[in-house]
Write a protein that holds these residues in place. Sequence first.
Motif, short mmCIF file in Angstrom:
data_model
loop_
_atom_site.label_atom_id
_atom_site.label_comp_id
_atom_site.label_asym_id
_atom_site.label_seq_id
_atom_site.Cartn_x
_atom_site.Cartn_y
_atom_site.Cartn_z
N ARG A 337 0.83 -1.20 0.00
CA ARG A 337 0.00 0.00 0.00
C ARG A 337 0.87 1.26 0.00
N ALA A 338 1.95 1.23 0.76
CA ALA A 338 2.86 2.38 0.80
C ALA A 338 3.51 2.61 -0.56
N GLN A 339 3.89 1.53 -1.24
CA GLN A 339 4.50 1.66 -2.57
C GLN A 339 3.50 2.23 -3.58
N LEU A 340 2.24 1.82 -3.44
CA LEU A 340 1.20 2.35 -4.31
C LEU A 340 1.00 3.85 -4.08
N LEU A 341 1.07 4.28 -2.82
CA LEU A 341 0.93 5.70 -2.50
C LEU A 341 2.08 6.53 -3.08
N VAL A 342 3.29 6.02 -3.00
CA VAL A 342 4.43 6.73 -3.57
C VAL A 342 4.27 6.85 -5.08
N ALA A 343 3.81 5.76 -5.72
CA ALA A 343 3.58 5.79 -7.17
C ALA A 343 2.51 6.82 -7.52
N LEU A 344 1.44 6.84 -6.72
CA LEU A 344 0.38 7.81 -6.96
C LEU A 344 0.92 9.24 -6.83
N ALA A 345 1.69 9.49 -5.80
CA ALA A 345 2.28 10.82 -5.60
C ALA A 345 3.22 11.18 -6.74
N ASP A 346 4.02 10.22 -7.17
CA ASP A 346 5.00 10.46 -8.23
C ASP A 346 4.31 10.86 -9.53
N VAL A 347 3.27 10.10 -9.91
CA VAL A 347 2.56 10.39 -11.16
C VAL A 347 1.79 11.71 -11.04
N ALA A 348 1.16 11.91 -9.88
CA ALA A 348 0.34 13.11 -9.69
C ALA A 348 1.19 14.38 -9.73
N VAL A 349 2.25 14.41 -8.93
CA VAL A 349 3.10 15.60 -8.87
C VAL A 349 3.88 15.77 -10.16
N GLY A 350 4.38 14.67 -10.70
CA GLY A 350 5.16 14.75 -11.93
C GLY A 350 4.40 15.32 -13.10
#
Length: 414
Positions: A337-350
């Motif tokens: 779940r934590a890895q999914l959140l980082v991926a979500l943040a990465d795509v969103a902010v990027g």
Amino acid sequence: MWACIRQEDGLQFAKKKLINDEPGAVKRFQREVRILSKLDHPRIVKVVGVHLSQPPYWYVMPFYTKSLEGCFPEIVKDEPRIASVFGAILDGMEYAHAEEVIHRDLKPANILLNDDNDVVITDFGLGRDLDAKTTRATYTGDRMGTPWYMAPEQSIDAKSVDQRSDIFALGRILYKLYTDEPPNAVQDTSQLPLGIALIVERCTKKNPDDRFQTVSEIRTAFNLLLEAHSESDIRGRIENIISSVVARGRFELKEAEELTDLVVKITSDVDLVHEICVNLPRHAFKTLWEVNQTVTRLIIRLFIENITSQSWNFSYVDVIANVLVHIYEAVPDITMRAQLLVALADVAVGHNRFNAIQKTANILQSIQDPSEGLAVVHAFRNFSQLRTLEEYLTVTSIKDRNIRALFLEKKARD
């Protein structure tokens, strides 16, 4: 074991003599002969002559030039040879179990062969006839077998084990066929082909209830890996499954099992894995997780690697964000779940996508499980855009104190 010649035709055989004539050893030797005499299968060694009335005790069997143990390392990772030899072992054990006989000491040294097509299982000295009505030579609490190949429950009480102890040993044998590691090594399935790793892992589960329950189940899984299907056939079947799930509104367990089996064969096709994640309905990942956690983790990892390694159309970022949130909600593993959140943040902010950034902030604010909070903090330690995320959330409203401290520390440093 001695080589011998039959006088009437000059054919070579092997004579197995009992050296230790203690009562316990004699009983085991007699039990081995009784079991072998009961079994009649080309993959089980045959008894062609016996002498059990008085010492020296012996029986005669066909002559084999080598054991599987002696075939390492030339057979290791040779998949056609492994398929032939392991398939023969499965044949023999499937038959033995159907005759209600368990081996209890399966290992490469007890697999004899002249070539890859002439393979037999031998040494049933520790075997057990499940329907025997006579007093057994194994008593409650007895331990027997070869440690590395021996199922955990067998080390506690050999009398109470069933065919699933042999299934544990079959998994260890398959593992050694691909690694040739010494029998005191720690099992590391990461070095195996994915499909083989899944079979080995399931065979060697600590709890017998979590293993394959029959040799037939192992055969089915093993044969699926050997079947030759073109990538277009696999893609077509995956697309049919997804279409069926979407149309029906639910994911049948058999479909989920088939999908995980198919994914194992196309892990190099990251675009297809991406399509699976995007097109499956939101409830599907919960079913996939229940069916096969190992493959589901792989699907998620490949999806994350794919979406974070390239740029996407502005509107498509919202699609990806929704998929990540759906998977996050379906998967119970806090690290995943934590890895999914980082991926979500990465795509969103990027991609500077407001809706996706807000989804990330909302989840971060809502986490209450301290263990998940620690996992999130660890995952976000090296995330360089925490400052951007902070603009979309109220730090004091973050429920988890570790996540809150992460943002407060970042703010203090800035």
